[in-house]
Design an enzyme around this catalytic site. Structure first.
Site, PDB file in Angstrom:
ATOM      1  N   SER A 129       0.821  -1.212   0.000  1.00  0.00           N
ATOM      2  CA  SER A 129       0.000   0.000   0.000  1.00  0.00           C
ATOM      3  C   SER A 129       0.852   1.258   0.000  1.00  0.00           C
ATOM      4  CB  SER A 129      -0.892   0.001   1.250  1.00  0.00           C
ATOM      5  OG  SER A 129      -1.464   1.272   1.454  1.00  0.00           O
ATOM      6  N   TYR A 173      -1.159   0.025  10.334  1.00  0.00           N
ATOM      7  CA  TYR A 173      -1.479  -0.679   9.083  1.00  0.00           C
ATOM      8  C   TYR A 173      -0.300  -0.578   8.105  1.00  0.00           C
ATOM      9  CZ  TYR A 173      -3.290  -1.264   4.361  1.00  0.00           C
ATOM     10  OH  TYR A 173      -3.443  -1.646   3.048  1.00  0.00           O
ATOM     11  N   LYS A 202       2.464  -3.480   6.540  1.00  0.00           N
ATOM     12  CA  LYS A 202       2.734  -3.669   5.102  1.00  0.00           C
ATOM     13  C   LYS A 202       4.231  -3.535   4.842  1.00  0.00           C
ATOM     14  CE  LYS A 202      -1.362  -4.380   3.303  1.00  0.00           C
ATOM     15  NZ  LYS A 202      -1.692  -5.654   2.596  1.00  0.00           N
TER      16      LYS A 202
END
Ligand code: WQD
Length: 354
Positions: A124, A148, A152
């Protein structure tokens, strides 16, 4: 040989499965259905007119995942399964590290045990954090500012380390910018089961009158109209980027990272205006305070994917707004049946360990 798509019942995964089936690939979906339903799997089959193998499995369930690996011979894995809300990750970091990192470690372990050497990983743009330069190239610094994004990046670092340790592996990391839109059939697309986080689902809820107005998070950013600018990419273009990455893996060894975006930025107000114009709908909105953690501008440099993957996006922002609205209007398979599209019900291989 089959292709394993983890999270294949999700928003992005379902589009990718439809595209793989169109290429006559044998597709196996592993999905825990925490953010999707079996209806999506039905719609994948309805659109493609082909069967998929579906297993409701949580990646953290090593026994069940290994059973899937021993049932099929996989040529590649497209790994999309994971949790993806920035806000939720701030509230529940342990769930994010467990689902995203532990789940990936168990997946990679199964791949190793079953001699599967090719993987495409769904990363992402949040790994970049606050960008120093726009557009953002893959070589830009990576300093995620939420759990988050940190999960990643940690997985990206693990994949790079694996490729250094084992020269036989073929790994592509794809950094998604802002995926929106839906499949042209209106049968699969973004339909979050819980409260959405992203702009487009909120817009369509206002359009459906499920929500009174859209909150615009700030209008005093240093941008063309003061609202946040993002790189929106149609889900169909995002999916085709995965197909080109699969081709790239055919004769590539190592680990390579690519941005998948449109390469152009649109502000929140521009998206609102485009949605209203394309769909002939008025959207009520009000400007509120900025959302914590938001950056002003985030736009991809997509030159590397164009050069090495021979991939270019071709959908317009109007296509994205039209398709996002169409899926909200379509009911489910029932409507498709009314339109004369027949689905052959089949028993799904819901994995019940012996
Ligand atoms: C877009 C713009 C908001 C909602 C996130 C994840 C990222 C990726 C894509 C997974 C921003 C504004 C939004 C609203 C608004 N997902 N906005 N009102 O934050 O760019 O990226 O989704 O990989 O990881 O971080 O997307 O859609 O939430 O916001 O004004 O109700 O819309 O401020 O400018 P974001 P978004």
């Amino acid at each position: 040989m089959a292709i394993l798509v983890t999270g294949g019942a999700g928003y992005i995964g379902s589009q990718i499965c439809v595209d793989l089936l169109a290429l006559n690939k044998d597709v196996v979906i592993v999905d825990d259905l925490s953010n999707s339903t079996l209806e999506v799997v039905e719609n994948i089959e309805l659109i493609s007119g082909k069967k998929v193998h579906f297993f409701q499995v949580d990646l953290k369930n090593k026994i069940e995942l290994d059973l899937v690996f021993r049932t099929f011979r996989f040529s590649e894995v497209i790994h999309l399964a994971g949790v993806k809300s920035v806000n939720d990750s701030i509230q529940n970091p342990l769930e994010y590290y467990s689902q995203n990192i532990l789940g990936t470690i168990i997946l990679l372990d199964c791949m190793k045990k079953n001699n599967v050497k090719k993987i495409i990983f769904s990363s992402s743009a949040t790994v970049y954090g606050v960008p120093e330069k726009i557009p953002i190239a893959e070589s830009a610094k990576t300093e995620p500012i939420n759990p988050y994004g940190l999960t990643k990046l940690a997985i990206e670092q693990l994949l790079n380390a694996l490729a250094n340790a084992n020269k036989d592996l073929s790994i592509v990391i794809l950094r998604y910018f802002n995926p929106i839109g839906a499949h042209e059939s209106g049968l699969i697309g973004e339909k979050p089961l819980s409260k959405p986080n992203n702009l487009m689902p909120f817009i369509t809820q206002v359009a459906m009158k499920e929500r009174e107005y859209l909150n615009v998070f700030g209008d005093d950013y240093d941008t063309k109209d003061g609202t946040g600018v993002r790189d929106y990419i149609h889900i169909a273009d995002l999916s085709s980027g995965h197909i080109m990455a699969l081709n790239y893996l055919d004769d590539f060894k190592g680990c390579e990272t690519f941005n998948l975006g449109s390469g152009t930025g649109f502000s929140v107000l521009e998206i609102i205006n485009a949605f209203q114009r394309v769909n002939g709908i008025h959207l009520n909105y009000r400007v509120v305070e900025k959302r914590k953690g938001d950056v002003a501008v985030c736009i991809a440099d997509i030159a590397k994917a164009a050069l090495l993957l021979n991939w270019r996006p071709n959908k317009t922002i109007e296509d994205m707004c039209k398709d996002s609205w169409k899926i909200q209007q379509m009911q489910s398979v029932a409507l498709a049946k009314e339109e004369g599209i027949i689905i052959e019900k089949r028993k799904y291989e819901l994995w019940i360990p012996q």
